[in-house]
Design an enzyme around this catalytic site. Structure first.
Site, PDB file in Angstrom:
ATOM      1  N   GLU A 363      11.452 -20.223  56.064  1.00 34.75           N
ATOM      2  CA  GLU A 363      11.925 -20.392  57.450  1.00 34.75           C
ATOM      3  C   GLU A 363      10.819 -20.056  58.454  1.00 34.75           C
ATOM      4  O   GLU A 363      11.073 -19.566  59.551  1.00 34.75           O
ATOM      5  CB  GLU A 363      13.175 -19.534  57.742  1.00 34.75           C
ATOM      6  CG  GLU A 363      14.307 -19.698  56.757  1.00 34.75           C
ATOM      7  CD  GLU A 363      15.034 -21.035  56.887  1.00 34.75           C
ATOM      8  OE1 GLU A 363      14.445 -21.976  57.443  1.00 34.75           O
ATOM      9  OE2 GLU A 363      16.171 -21.136  56.422  1.00 34.75           O
ATOM     10  N   GLY A 364       9.585 -20.357  58.060  1.00 33.77           N
ATOM     11  CA  GLY A 364       8.437 -20.031  58.892  1.00 33.77           C
ATOM     12  C   GLY A 364       7.851 -18.701  58.485  1.00 33.77           C
ATOM     13  O   GLY A 364       8.530 -17.678  58.553  1.00 33.77           O
TER      14      GLY A 364
END
Length: 381
Positions: A363-364
């Site tokens: 998610e980054g």
């Protein structure tokens, strides 16, 4: 030990109690065997779906639970404290429903959303590629317009629930540059869509992560979500919410590690005293507790901003950064508290430590979170 939570109403308290009960009865008894043997927990997501835990933050009119995000995230934390892989998959399912809910037409939502939120299907998110992870604008998987829809060709990577999910949010290139990416809702079983073998991961063994290969796969035009070229806007909008999900998972994982470390420190004795009574170790446990409590407060602050309709993108990045770094430190310290036995598979803390690492990446990455935060600060000036 159960966390005392500040919840907005009796319904939310009952929901948390239900989530704890299901987590204790359906997740906790299976987690060790499935993670050790790398076997998928058949039937478990159906149980969560029947209880309404797969669609909590979505409107009731579409089959969701109608719950505030701050309540949904605390349910997710309860699941993660028993089984991180399952909680991650639930978070990804919620993430995969966001594009249709936020950007779909009324006709698209009426056609697909009730089934997606009804608890009988599970979704997956397909943004990353082998050479396009943090740099989502560099993806190369192509969607070429045809008379009968779009023909998809290319590779996707790092798909949680790959090969098992019922639908996939696919981001593919329909033009050039960052404005040339579009979003598609791809049903499982689409001809031309195949999946690679599950990745051999450090942790989260029970839920597969795979690559996907599209070989001239036909996607009807009606399954494009949003406008052509709107894909990155859709992807990043979904990721703001998804980052909060991962923050909650990280806090649940850290809470489990803290609980195990405290329990062990009250049972183990050295030099005639319980080890928790030795100041050096007691202070270590205190720092672990402070990290868990602080991380929880950070994700709840971001969730409350989201629920109030306030900008929360930077806050989501802060929550993801703080919570996942805390989880990595707390799980590492839990292994230290247990000493030599903490390094063995006889205790869960070694698994917690392995599982915490990925929360800093997906998610980054946390480097990307720092970039998001710093850019927001620069924009304010």
């Amino acid at each position: 030990m159960p966390v005392d939570r500040l919840l907005p109403n009796d319904e939310a308290r009952d929901l948390i109690a239900l989530a704890r009960d299901i987590a204790d009865k359906a997740l906790a008894p299976r987690v060790d065997e499935c993670e050790r043997d790398e076997t998928y927990p058949d039937g478990l997501f159906a149980t969560l779906g029947e209880a309404g835990l797969l669609s909590l933050p979505y409107p009731e009119e579409w089959g969701g639970g109608g719950q505030p995000y701050e309540v949904y995230l605390q349910v997710l934390e309860e699941l993660a404290a028993r089984w991180a892989a399952v909680a991650v998959a639930v978070s990804v399912h919620s993430l995969s429903c966001h594009p249709l809910m936020a950007f779909g037409t009324e006709q698209q939502k009426s056609q697909w959303l009730p089934e997606m939120l009804g608890g009988t299907t599970i979704g997956a998110y397909s943004l990353s590629e082998p050479q396009a992870g943090s740099d989502a604008g560099a993806l190369t998987c192509k969607a070429v317009a045809a008379d009968d829809g779009y023909r998809i060709t290319g590779e996707k990577a790092w798909i949680t629930h790959g090969g098992i999910a019922d639908f996939y949010n696919l981001f593919a290139r329909t033009g050039t540059g960052s404005q040339g990416i579009s979003c598609f809702l791809v049903p499982a079983g689409t001809p031309g869509l195949t999946f690679g073998k599950p990745e051999e991961k450090m942790g989260l063994h029970a839920v597969p992560t795979t690559a996907a290969h599209y070989d001239n796969a036909l996607i009807p035009a009606e399954r494009r979500i949003g406008e052509e070229g709107q894909g990155l806007q859709i992807a990043f909008s979904a990721l703001d919410s998804g980052r909060l999900g991962i923050a909650a998972v990280a806090v649940g994982l850290a809470q489990a590690a803290l609980d195990d470390a405290v329990a062990y420190s009250q049972e183990r004795s050295t030099f005639g005293r319980k080890i928790i009574d030795h100041q050096g170790l007691g202070f270590l446990l205190a720092d672990m507790a402070a990290a868990v409590d602080s991380a929880r407060a950070t994700y709840l602050d971001a969730a409350r901003r989201r629920d109030a309709g306030l900008p929360y993108s930077r806050n989501a990045s802060v929550a993801k950064l703080v919570a996942t770094d805390a989880a990595m430190k707390v799980t590492t310290d839990a292994v230290q508290v247990l000493g030599g036995v903490g390094y063995t598979r006889d205790y869960r803390v070694e698994r917690y430590m392995r599982e915490a690492k990925i929360t800093q990446i997906f998610e980054g990455t946390n480097q990307i979170q720092r970039l998001v935060i710093s850019r927001d600060l620069a924009k304010q000036r």
